[in-house]
Scaffold this motif. Structure first.
Motif, short mmCIF file in Angstrom:
data_model
loop_
_atom_site.label_atom_id
_atom_site.label_comp_id
_atom_site.label_asym_id
_atom_site.label_seq_id
_atom_site.Cartn_x
_atom_site.Cartn_y
_atom_site.Cartn_z
N TYR A 192 0.82 -1.21 0.00
CA TYR A 192 0.00 0.00 0.00
C TYR A 192 0.86 1.26 0.00
N GLU A 193 2.01 1.20 0.67
CA GLU A 193 2.87 2.38 0.76
C GLU A 193 3.31 2.84 -0.62
N LEU A 194 3.57 1.89 -1.52
CA LEU A 194 3.98 2.27 -2.87
C LEU A 194 2.85 3.00 -3.59
N VAL A 195 1.62 2.55 -3.40
CA VAL A 195 0.49 3.21 -4.06
C VAL A 195 0.32 4.63 -3.52
N VAL A 196 0.45 4.80 -2.21
CA VAL A 196 0.37 6.15 -1.62
C VAL A 196 1.51 7.02 -2.15
N ALA A 197 2.69 6.43 -2.31
CA ALA A 197 3.83 7.18 -2.85
C ALA A 197 3.58 7.62 -4.28
N MET A 198 2.85 6.82 -5.04
CA MET A 198 2.55 7.19 -6.43
C MET A 198 1.65 8.42 -6.48
N LYS A 199 0.78 8.58 -5.50
CA LYS A 199 -0.06 9.79 -5.47
C LYS A 199 0.80 11.02 -5.25
N SER A 208 -6.83 5.39 -7.26
CA SER A 208 -7.56 4.54 -6.31
C SER A 208 -6.71 3.32 -5.99
N VAL A 209 -6.87 2.82 -4.78
CA VAL A 209 -6.14 1.62 -4.36
C VAL A 209 -7.11 0.45 -4.29
N ASN A 210 -6.61 -0.73 -4.63
CA ASN A 210 -7.40 -1.96 -4.62
C ASN A 210 -6.53 -3.08 -4.06
N GLY A 211 -7.17 -4.07 -3.44
CA GLY A 211 -6.45 -5.25 -2.97
C GLY A 211 -6.50 -5.42 -1.46
N GLY A 212 -7.20 -6.44 -0.99
CA GLY A 212 -7.18 -6.79 0.42
C GLY A 212 -7.94 -5.84 1.34
N ILE A 213 -8.75 -4.97 0.80
CA ILE A 213 -9.47 -3.99 1.63
C ILE A 213 -10.81 -4.60 2.04
N THR A 214 -11.09 -4.62 3.34
CA THR A 214 -12.24 -5.38 3.84
C THR A 214 -13.25 -4.57 4.63
N SER A 215 -13.01 -3.27 4.82
CA SER A 215 -13.95 -2.48 5.62
C SER A 215 -13.97 -1.03 5.17
N LEU A 216 -15.05 -0.34 5.54
CA LEU A 216 -15.14 1.09 5.24
C LEU A 216 -14.15 1.88 6.08
N ASP A 217 -13.87 1.43 7.29
CA ASP A 217 -12.87 2.12 8.11
C ASP A 217 -11.51 2.10 7.42
N GLN A 218 -11.16 0.95 6.86
CA GLN A 218 -9.90 0.84 6.13
C GLN A 218 -9.92 1.75 4.90
N ALA A 219 -11.06 1.79 4.21
CA ALA A 219 -11.18 2.65 3.04
C ALA A 219 -11.01 4.13 3.42
N ARG A 220 -11.63 4.52 4.50
CA ARG A 220 -11.52 5.92 4.94
C ARG A 220 -10.08 6.27 5.31
N GLY A 221 -9.36 5.29 5.83
CA GLY A 221 -7.95 5.52 6.15
C GLY A 221 -7.13 5.84 4.91
N PHE A 222 -7.40 5.14 3.81
CA PHE A 222 -6.68 5.42 2.57
C PHE A 222 -7.04 6.79 2.02
N LEU A 223 -8.30 7.17 2.14
CA LEU A 223 -8.71 8.50 1.67
C LEU A 223 -8.05 9.59 2.50
N GLN A 224 -7.96 9.36 3.80
CA GLN A 224 -7.31 10.32 4.68
C GLN A 224 -5.80 10.40 4.41
N ALA A 225 -5.24 9.30 3.87
CA ALA A 225 -3.80 9.28 3.55
C ALA A 225 -3.50 10.00 2.24
N GLY A 226 -4.54 10.46 1.56
CA GLY A 226 -4.33 11.26 0.36
C GLY A 226 -4.73 10.61 -0.94
N LEU A 227 -5.11 9.32 -0.90
CA LEU A 227 -5.57 8.68 -2.14
C LEU A 227 -6.95 9.20 -2.51
N ASP A 228 -7.26 9.13 -3.79
CA ASP A 228 -8.50 9.70 -4.29
C ASP A 228 -9.68 8.75 -4.21
N GLY A 229 -9.39 7.45 -4.18
CA GLY A 229 -10.47 6.49 -4.16
C GLY A 229 -10.01 5.14 -3.66
#
Length: 330
Positions: A192-199, A208-229
């Motif tokens: 995941y760190e590589l995907v965040v670095a690409m942003k 947007s990031v995909n792979g192994g994501i199982t909850s909305l809390d996890q999804a919100r964490g990626f959005l807060q980390a700066g990813l768009d989707g």
């Protein structure tokens, strides 16, 4: 639908999944969330262009916003398939550069295209020229012995220069030799760190990031980390209530809320139409087996639909019987 609206919808999407995200599945998911972006199963460009299988593009208008995922590697053929998809009314056309199956590899498309960024750029440029809707790419971080930290930036540079503005990155390598498609969804480690670095490296790309994501809390964490989707696959299919019922509120800030029983009620007329057209109940209800996952009555719900859904006389009354079992367990 304007591209800006589709981009907003892409804050959360349900991944294209072969044999799962068909029109019945998407209709169900749309009843659960009115904002989430939905994707078709992958449709191959050769099937559309050479095989005349335009029926594969049919969808219910209620599914919007909905994206068509295409597989292929011939720019002219993909351009024609993209044009057909736009004509059918899809809000986005997506190129698959992530599927690792042997069948896909033999057609020189899917994840193997990570080794051919120039060809991918030619494909998406042709697709963009042929249709007015947005063309996006879903890719891996690399394949086989490639170094993702080197390969992925080069790949993104090529497709961005070809006009791509939005990309979904499955945060695993694909091993084209030695692992099955199922194993490719679990065994290669997630980065995941590589995907965040690409942003950070490509601020003008919507990622947007995909792979192994199982909850909305996890999804919100990626959005807060700066990813768009965030794109969610198996969890959205197997536990749709956990992912989709609260998605509009938690991901989009939309007060829209829907009750699971209202979703089932919403499926009744859809099922009735499907049966009236000669369809079978199980073709729809196989996508509904996980609705009560983690809730009282889940086992009985699955059992009734699984055992009785295939019977010749199965109908809406079968759904009612399954729901009775849930209420008895509540």
């Amino acid at each position: 639908m304007p591209a800006s609206d589709v981009t907003k919808a892409a804050r959360l999407s349900v991944a294209p999944m072969m044999a799962w995200t068909d029109a019945h599945c998407r209709y169900l998911h749309r009843l659960m969330s009115r904002r989430t972006l939905l994707y078709t199963e992958m449709v191959t460009a050769p099937a559309l262009v050479r095989g005349g299988a335009r029926h594969l593009l049919r969808f219910d208008p209620a599914e919007h916003p909905v994206a068509l995922q295409l597989g292929g590697s011939d720019p002219a053929e993909l351009a024609e398939a993209a044009r057909m998809g736009a004509e059918e009314g899809y809000d986005e056309v997506n190129l698959n550069v992530g599927c690792p199956s042997d069948r896909v590899q033999s057609g020189t498309f899917g994840a193997v295209l990570m080794e051919h960024p120039k060809l991918v750029a030619d494909c998406v440029a042709a697709m963009r020229e042929a249709c007015a809707v947005e063309v996006t790419v879903k890719c891996r971080i690399g394949v086989d012995d490639q170094d993702p930290a080197e390969v992925l930036p080069d790949f993104l540079t090529h497709i961005q220069q070809a006009g791509v503005r939005r990309v979904i990155i499955h945060a695993r390598k694909a091993w084209l030799q030695g692992l099955s498609p199922k194993e490719n969804r679990d065994i290669p480690p997630l980065d995941y760190e590589l995907v965040v670095a690409m942003k950070a490296a490509f601020p003008d790309l919507n990622i947007s990031v995909n792979g192994g994501i199982t909850s909305l809390d996890q999804a919100r964490g990626f959005l807060q980390a700066g990813l768009d989707g965030v794109m969610i696959g198996r969890a959205a299919y197997h536990t749709p209530a956990e992912i989709l019922l609260a998605a509009d509120r938690l991901i989009y800030g939309d007060d829209h809320a829907v009750d699971l029983l209202a979703v089932i009620d919403g499926m009744r007329p859809y099922i009735a139409r499907h049966l009236a057209q000669g369809g079978k109940l199980a073709q729809v209800t196989r996508h509904m087996l996980g609705l009560f996952q983690g809730r009282p009555g889940a086992r009985h719900w699955r059992r009734v639909l699984s055992e009785e859904g295939h019977k010749p006389d199965a109908g809406v009354h079968t759904l009612d019987r399954a729901l009775e079992q849930v209420r008895m367990d509540a």
